[in-house]
Design an enzyme around this catalytic site. Structure first.
Site, mmCIF file in Angstrom:
data_model
loop_
_atom_site.group_PDB
_atom_site.id
_atom_site.type_symbol
_atom_site.label_atom_id
_atom_site.label_comp_id
_atom_site.label_asym_id
_atom_site.label_seq_id
_atom_site.Cartn_x
_atom_site.Cartn_y
_atom_site.Cartn_z
ATOM 1 N N CYS A 178 0.819 -1.215 0.000
ATOM 2 C CA CYS A 178 0.000 0.000 0.000
ATOM 3 C C CYS A 178 0.853 1.266 0.000
ATOM 4 O O CYS A 178 1.909 1.303 0.624
ATOM 5 C CB CYS A 178 -0.870 0.047 1.237
ATOM 6 S SG CYS A 178 -1.816 -1.423 1.519
ATOM 7 N N ARG A 229 5.273 -0.332 -5.967
ATOM 8 C CA ARG A 229 5.121 -1.124 -4.750
ATOM 9 C C ARG A 229 4.061 -2.207 -4.893
ATOM 10 O O ARG A 229 4.019 -3.136 -4.086
ATOM 11 C CB ARG A 229 4.739 -0.203 -3.585
ATOM 12 C CG ARG A 229 5.834 0.763 -3.210
ATOM 13 C CD ARG A 229 5.284 1.923 -2.434
ATOM 14 N NE ARG A 229 4.827 1.530 -1.119
ATOM 15 C CZ ARG A 229 5.523 1.699 -0.004
ATOM 16 N NH1 ARG A 229 6.695 2.251 -0.054
ATOM 17 N NH2 ARG A 229 5.053 1.333 1.162
ATOM 18 N N TRP A 270 -3.154 -2.649 -1.318
ATOM 19 C CA TRP A 270 -2.842 -4.044 -1.631
ATOM 20 C C TRP A 270 -3.654 -4.860 -0.640
ATOM 21 O O TRP A 270 -3.410 -4.805 0.570
ATOM 22 C CB TRP A 270 -1.345 -4.267 -1.457
ATOM 23 C CG TRP A 270 -0.832 -5.581 -1.929
ATOM 24 C CD1 TRP A 270 -0.484 -5.920 -3.206
ATOM 25 C CD2 TRP A 270 -0.549 -6.737 -1.126
ATOM 26 N NE1 TRP A 270 -0.016 -7.211 -3.247
ATOM 27 C CE2 TRP A 270 -0.049 -7.728 -1.981
ATOM 28 C CE3 TRP A 270 -0.679 -7.031 0.233
ATOM 29 C CZ2 TRP A 270 0.327 -9.000 -1.540
ATOM 30 C CZ3 TRP A 270 -0.308 -8.281 0.680
ATOM 31 C CH2 TRP A 270 0.188 -9.251 -0.203
ATOM 32 N N ASN A 310 -1.919 2.184 5.984
ATOM 33 C CA ASN A 310 -1.055 1.055 5.628
ATOM 34 C C ASN A 310 -0.810 0.267 6.901
ATOM 35 O O ASN A 310 -0.606 0.864 7.953
ATOM 36 C CB ASN A 310 0.320 1.529 5.138
ATOM 37 C CG ASN A 310 0.263 2.117 3.758
ATOM 38 O OD1 ASN A 310 -0.792 2.176 3.144
ATOM 39 N ND2 ASN A 310 1.407 2.568 3.274
ATOM 40 N N GLY A 311 -0.735 -1.058 6.761
ATOM 41 C CA GLY A 311 -0.466 -1.887 7.937
ATOM 42 C C GLY A 311 -1.670 -2.746 8.268
ATOM 43 O O GLY A 311 -2.616 -2.845 7.474
ATOM 44 N N GLU A 325 17.577 -18.082 -6.162
ATOM 45 C CA GLU A 325 17.289 -16.744 -6.669
ATOM 46 C C GLU A 325 16.858 -16.809 -8.146
ATOM 47 O O GLU A 325 15.941 -16.101 -8.564
ATOM 48 C CB GLU A 325 18.513 -15.843 -6.472
ATOM 49 C CG GLU A 325 18.358 -14.419 -6.932
ATOM 50 C CD GLU A 325 17.210 -13.638 -6.277
ATOM 51 O OE1 GLU A 325 16.639 -14.112 -5.287
ATOM 52 O OE2 GLU A 325 16.878 -12.570 -6.818
ATOM 53 N N LYS A 335 13.244 -15.436 -9.420
ATOM 54 C CA LYS A 335 13.067 -14.411 -10.464
ATOM 55 C C LYS A 335 12.134 -14.936 -11.544
ATOM 56 O O LYS A 335 11.246 -14.231 -12.000
ATOM 57 C CB LYS A 335 14.407 -14.034 -11.119
ATOM 58 C CG LYS A 335 15.335 -13.178 -10.327
ATOM 59 C CD LYS A 335 14.857 -11.780 -10.026
ATOM 60 C CE LYS A 335 14.060 -11.734 -8.766
ATOM 61 N NZ LYS A 335 14.654 -11.389 -7.537
ATOM 62 N N GLU A 355 8.478 -15.131 -10.293
ATOM 63 C CA GLU A 355 7.890 -13.812 -9.994
ATOM 64 C C GLU A 355 7.438 -13.075 -11.242
ATOM 65 O O GLU A 355 6.376 -12.477 -11.253
ATOM 66 C CB GLU A 355 8.924 -12.914 -9.300
ATOM 67 C CG GLU A 355 9.116 -13.187 -7.850
ATOM 68 C CD GLU A 355 10.137 -12.230 -7.260
ATOM 69 O OE1 GLU A 355 9.838 -11.631 -6.241
ATOM 70 O OE2 GLU A 355 11.233 -12.084 -7.825
ATOM 71 N N HIS A 405 16.079 -37.312 -4.015
ATOM 72 C CA HIS A 405 15.231 -37.655 -2.869
ATOM 73 C C HIS A 405 13.782 -37.229 -3.069
ATOM 74 O O HIS A 405 13.035 -37.142 -2.110
ATOM 75 C CB HIS A 405 15.797 -37.018 -1.590
ATOM 76 C CG HIS A 405 17.182 -37.486 -1.267
ATOM 77 N ND1 HIS A 405 17.446 -38.776 -0.863
ATOM 78 C CD2 HIS A 405 18.379 -36.869 -1.341
ATOM 79 C CE1 HIS A 405 18.751 -38.912 -0.671
ATOM 80 N NE2 HIS A 405 19.342 -37.772 -0.969
ATOM 81 N N LYS A 457 6.465 -4.391 -3.629
ATOM 82 C CA LYS A 457 7.907 -4.141 -3.479
ATOM 83 C C LYS A 457 8.325 -4.176 -2.012
ATOM 84 O O LYS A 457 9.350 -4.722 -1.664
ATOM 85 C CB LYS A 457 8.235 -2.773 -4.087
ATOM 86 C CG LYS A 457 9.708 -2.424 -4.070
ATOM 87 C CD LYS A 457 10.441 -3.131 -5.176
ATOM 88 C CE LYS A 457 11.934 -2.961 -5.105
ATOM 89 N NZ LYS A 457 12.636 -4.019 -5.850
HETATM 90 C C1 F6R Z 1 11.957 -10.690 -4.856
HETATM 91 C C2 F6R Z 1 11.725 -9.653 -3.904
HETATM 92 C C3 F6R Z 1 11.215 -10.038 -2.551
HETATM 93 C C4 F6R Z 1 11.992 -9.273 -1.481
HETATM 94 C C5 F6R Z 1 11.413 -9.571 -0.087
HETATM 95 C C6 F6R Z 1 12.213 -8.890 1.001
HETATM 96 O O1 F6R Z 1 12.348 -10.204 -6.093
HETATM 97 O O2 F6R Z 1 11.937 -8.508 -4.169
HETATM 98 O O3 F6R Z 1 11.332 -11.400 -2.349
HETATM 99 O O4 F6R Z 1 13.326 -9.651 -1.539
HETATM 100 O O5 F6R Z 1 10.099 -9.131 -0.024
HETATM 101 O O6 F6R Z 1 12.282 -7.524 0.795
HETATM 102 P P1 F6R Z 1 13.358 -6.642 1.525
HETATM 103 O O7 F6R Z 1 14.681 -6.966 0.977
HETATM 104 O O8 F6R Z 1 12.947 -5.234 1.244
HETATM 105 O O9 F6R Z 1 13.258 -6.984 2.983
#
Ligand code: F6R
Length: 596
Positions: A2, A27, A73, A97-98, A470, A474, A477, A493, A591
C-alpha cells in the site's frame, strides 16, 4: 505494498497527490482512492490502477489544496471499491497502511455501540473510533492510537479542519516532506522527491499534522517533538527508464555500477575499510544468525557458504517469518545479520525484535535511507544500489551479496587469513558482469526457446544453491512459470519424480570443486529426458547431455554466483517479455511487504 500520499497547499492538491502516488506504483496494489477537501470532503475510489481513477473522472477533481491518496494491496477484504481507501464517513477520511491486529474485538465493540460498517477492512475501525470519539482529530488521536494493536501509517482528513492533514505511525513507514508553501507526507519518500528533498523520517509512535506552513509532531503522551530535517540526496535518473523498456532491465544493467558504488565506502586502496562500529561488532563475533525474506534471504544463504568457508564462523540462516516464532539461543559472541533492501519488511523487523530485547547485536544490510530496520539496529551496512523500481529485486540483490562478501572477508581477515586474492577478484567483478550483460542477445535467444515452458527446476550445489533459489524466484515472480530450486544432491530424494521431457532444468555449475558431483545430477536429469540448460564456465569439459550450455565469464569460484545471477535475471526477464507480461509490476507482488 500500500502507498500513502498527502499534500497540503493553497489549492489544486488532487492532481499532484495522484502524480506522486504514481511514483509509488512499483510497490504493487489493486485499488486506489483519493480524498480532497475543497468546500467539503470528497472521496473518489476505484478498483484497479491509478489510471482507471484518472480516466473515470477525466482527471476532474475538486480544486482544494488538501488531499490524501492511497493505493491498496488487499489484506482484509477483497480489492473492491467498498474496501478501497480512503474509508470515509461524517466528514472524516482515513487511509491506512499496515494491519490492525485487534480489529475484530474493536469492530464488535463498535457495532455494539451502534456503529454501521460499510467495508471489510480493518482500517474502518479507525474511522469508526474517530467518529465515536466525536472530538477534534487532534484531541481524539491520542485517545484512540493506544487502543490500536498492530501496525499503521495513517493519513486523515477532517472536513471541519480543511487546513490540516493528520498523520500517525507505528511499525509502518511514513515520511514528511517540506516544500515551498506546501507540505507532504508519504509512505515512501520517492513519492515526493521530485518536489522536495527536505525530509523528516518519523520515529515510531509519532502522530501530528501538517499545514501549508507547519509541521507538528507529537509523542503518544501528546508532548511535542522537534522535527529532525534531513536533506535527501537524490538522482532523478533513477526514476526514469531511459533507453530501457522496463525498469527491471535498466536495473539489471546497472549492476556493475551498483557494485562499484556499494564497495566505494567499504574498500580503500589498502584493503577493507568497513566502519569502526561494524568492525568492532565483527571482532566479537563467534556465531552468526541471519534473518531475511525472499531475495534478501537468498543473499544470506550465499553468505552462509562464504562466512563458514572463508572465515570459519558458524552461520545459521532463517526466513524471518519463521525465525520470529523460534526460541532464541542467545550466547556470547552471537551476531544477528538482518538483510532487507527496503528496511521496512515487517517480518524482518519483527524477527530482529526479540534478539534486540535479549541484547544480541543486530547488523543490518539495507539499501534505502531512514528505514525502520536501520533505526533499530546496532550497526548498519548500506548498499548503494540506488532506488530500485522493478518489483523483482535485481541490483539490490547483487549489492547485498557484495556487501555480505565483504563481511565474510572482514571476519576472515580478523581471524588472520590473507584475503588479497578475494579482494582483487571483487574489484574486478564489475567488468566480469559487463561481459555477461554483453551476452544479453544470446541469453534472449535461449529464453525464446523456453518461453512456453510450464515448469522449471533450478539446481545448484553449495554456494550455488542460493543462486538456484534466486534464479527460480526471479523466473516465477515475473514470468509466472512454476519454478522450484533444489540443492542438486537433494533432487534424487524426491523432485526427480517430476523430470520429464517437458521439464526445464537449469543447472548452475561453474567449473569448481563441486562440478563433478553436480555433473552426476545432470546425468540423472538427462537420463529422464529433462531439458537441460547448463550455466558453466569455459574451464568445464563439454557436456553433451545439455540442450543448451551458456558459458559464463570466469571469476574466482567464491564469486561465480554473480555472473550466473545476472544471466539468470536476463533469462527470466526475456521469458517474461516474450510472454507479454507486466514485468515491473508482476501480479500480486509488492515491493515493500509491510504486513505480516
Ligand atoms: C523478490 C523480492 C522479494 C523481497 C522480499 C524482502 O524479487 O523482491 O522477495 O526480496 O520481499 O524484501 P526486503 O529486501 O525489502 O526486505
Amino acid at each position: 505494498m500500500c502507498g500513502i500520499v498527502g499534500l497540503i497547499r493553497q489549492k489544486d492538491a488532487a492532481g499532484a497527490v495522484l502524480e506522486a502516488l504514481q511514483r509509488l506504483e512499483y510497490r504493487g496494489y489493486d485499488s486506489v482512492g483519493l480524498g480532497v477537501i475543497d468546500h467539503k470532503l470528497d472521496v473518489f475510489r476505484k478498483e484497479g490502477k491509478i489510471n482507471v481513477l484518472l480516466d473515470s473522472f477525466q482527471g476532474q477533481f475538486p480544486e482544494g489544496g488538501t488531499a490524501i491518496a492511497h493505493t491498496r494491496w488487499a489484506t482484509h477484504g477483497r480489492p473492491e471499491v467498498k474496501n478501497a481507501h480512503p474509508l470515509s464517513d461524517g466528514g472524516i477520511a482515513v487511509v491506512h497502511n499496515g494491519i490492525i491486529e485487534n480489529e475484530a474485538s474493536l469492530r464488535q465493540e463498535l457495532i455494539k455501540g451502534g456503529a454501521l460498517f460499510s467495508s471489510d477492512t480493518d482500517t474502518e475501525v479507525i474511522l469508526r473510533l474517530l467518529l465515536e470519539d466525536g472530538g477534534k482529530v487532534e484531541d481524539a488521536l491520542p485517545r484512540i492510537l493506544p487502543r490500536l494493536e498492530g501496525a499503521f501509517a495513517l493519513a486523515i482528513l477532517d472536513e471541519r479542519e480543511r487546513n490540516r492533514i493528520f498523520f500517525a505511525r507505528r511499525h509502518s513507514p511514513l515520511v514528511l516532506g517540506i516544500g515551498e508553501k506546501e507540505n507532504w507526507m508519504a509512505s515512501d519518500l520517492s513519492a515526493f522527491l521530485p518536489e522536495t528533498r527536505e525530509v523528516i523520517f518519523l520515529e515510531e509512535d509519532r502522530w501530528g499534522w501538517i499545514t501549508e506552513e507547519d509541521i507538528e509532531i507529537r509523542r503518544n503522551d501528546g508532548s511535542p517533538v522537534k522535527p529532525q530535517v534531513k536533506i535527501f540526496p537524490w538522482n532523478p535518473v533513477s526514476a526514469q527508464k531511459g533507453r530501457f523498456s522496463h525498469f527491471m532491465l535498466k536495473e539489471i544493467h546497472e549492476q556493475p555500477r551498483a557494485i562499484t558504488d556499494t564497495l566505494s565506502d567499504k574498500l580503500s586502496p589498502q584493503g577493507l575499510h568497513l566502519s569502526e562500529d561494524v568492525v568492532a561488532l565483527l571482532r566479537k563475533t563467534k556465531r552468526i544468525q541471519c534473518v531475511a525474506c525472499g531475495t534478501s534471504f537468498n543473499a544470506t544463504l550465499a553468505f552462509r557458504s562464504w562466512v563458514e568457508n572463508i572465515a570459519g564462523i558458524p552461520c545459521e540462516v532463517e526466513i524471518a517469518s519463521e525465525s520470529r516464532n523460534r526460541p532464541l539461543f542467545p550466547s556470547e559472541g552471537l551476531l544477528v545479520i538482518a538483510v532487507s533492501q527496503s528496511g521496512e519488511t515487517f517480518d524482518t523487523l519483527k524477527a530482529v525484535e526479540p534478539f534486540l530485547d535479549a541484547q544480541v547485536p543486530v547488523l543490518s544490510v539495507v539499501n534505502t535511507t531512514g528505514n525502520s530496520l536501520e533505526r533499530c539496529s546496532t550497526a548498519i551496512l548500506r548498499t548503494h544500489a540506488g532506488m530500485e523500481i522493478g518489483v523483482a529485486a535485481s541490483k539490490t540483490h547483487l549489492a547485498q551479496l557484495s556487501t555480505l562478501f565483504l563481511v565474510a572477508l572482514q571476519l576472515a581477515e580478523l581471524g588472520g587469513t590473507d584475503i588479497s586474492d578475494e579482494l582483487l577478484a571483487l574489484r574486478r567483478l564489475p567488468s566480469v558482469l559487463e561481459t555477461v550483460l554483453g551476452m544479453e542477445r544470446d541469453i534472449k535467444e535461449i529464453a525464446q526457446r523456453f518461453t512456453a515452458t510450464q515448469n522449471a527446476l533450478f539446481l545448484g550445489r553449495q554456494r550455488h544453491w542460493s543462486t538456484a533459489m534466486e534464479g527460480s524466484l526471479k523466473l516465477k515472480e515475473i514470468s509466472y512459470i512454476h519454478a522450484e530450486a533444489y540443492a542438486a544432491g537433494e533432487m534424487k530424494h524426491g523432485p526427480i519424480a517430476l523430470i520429464s521431457k517437458e521439464m526445464l532444468v537449469v543447472i548452475i555449475a561453474p567449473f569448481d570443486d563441486h562440478f563433478k558431483k553436480i555433473y552426476g545430477s545432470l546425468r540423472e536429469v538427462a537420463a529422464r529426458k529433462g531439458r537441460i540448460l547448463l550455466l558453466t564456465t569455459k574451464e568445464a569439459p563439454e557436456v553433451s547431455e545439455a540442450e543448451i550450455t551458456l558459458v559464463l565469464p570466469t571469476t574466482i569460484p567464491l564469486l561465480s554466483a554473480f555472473p550466473a545471477l545476472v544471466a539468470l535475471q536476463i533469462f527470466a526477464y526475456w521469458i517474461a517479455r516474450e510472454r507479454g507480461l507486466d514485468i515491473d509490476q508482476p501480479r500480486n507482488l509488492a515491493k515493500t511487504v509491510t504486513v505480516e
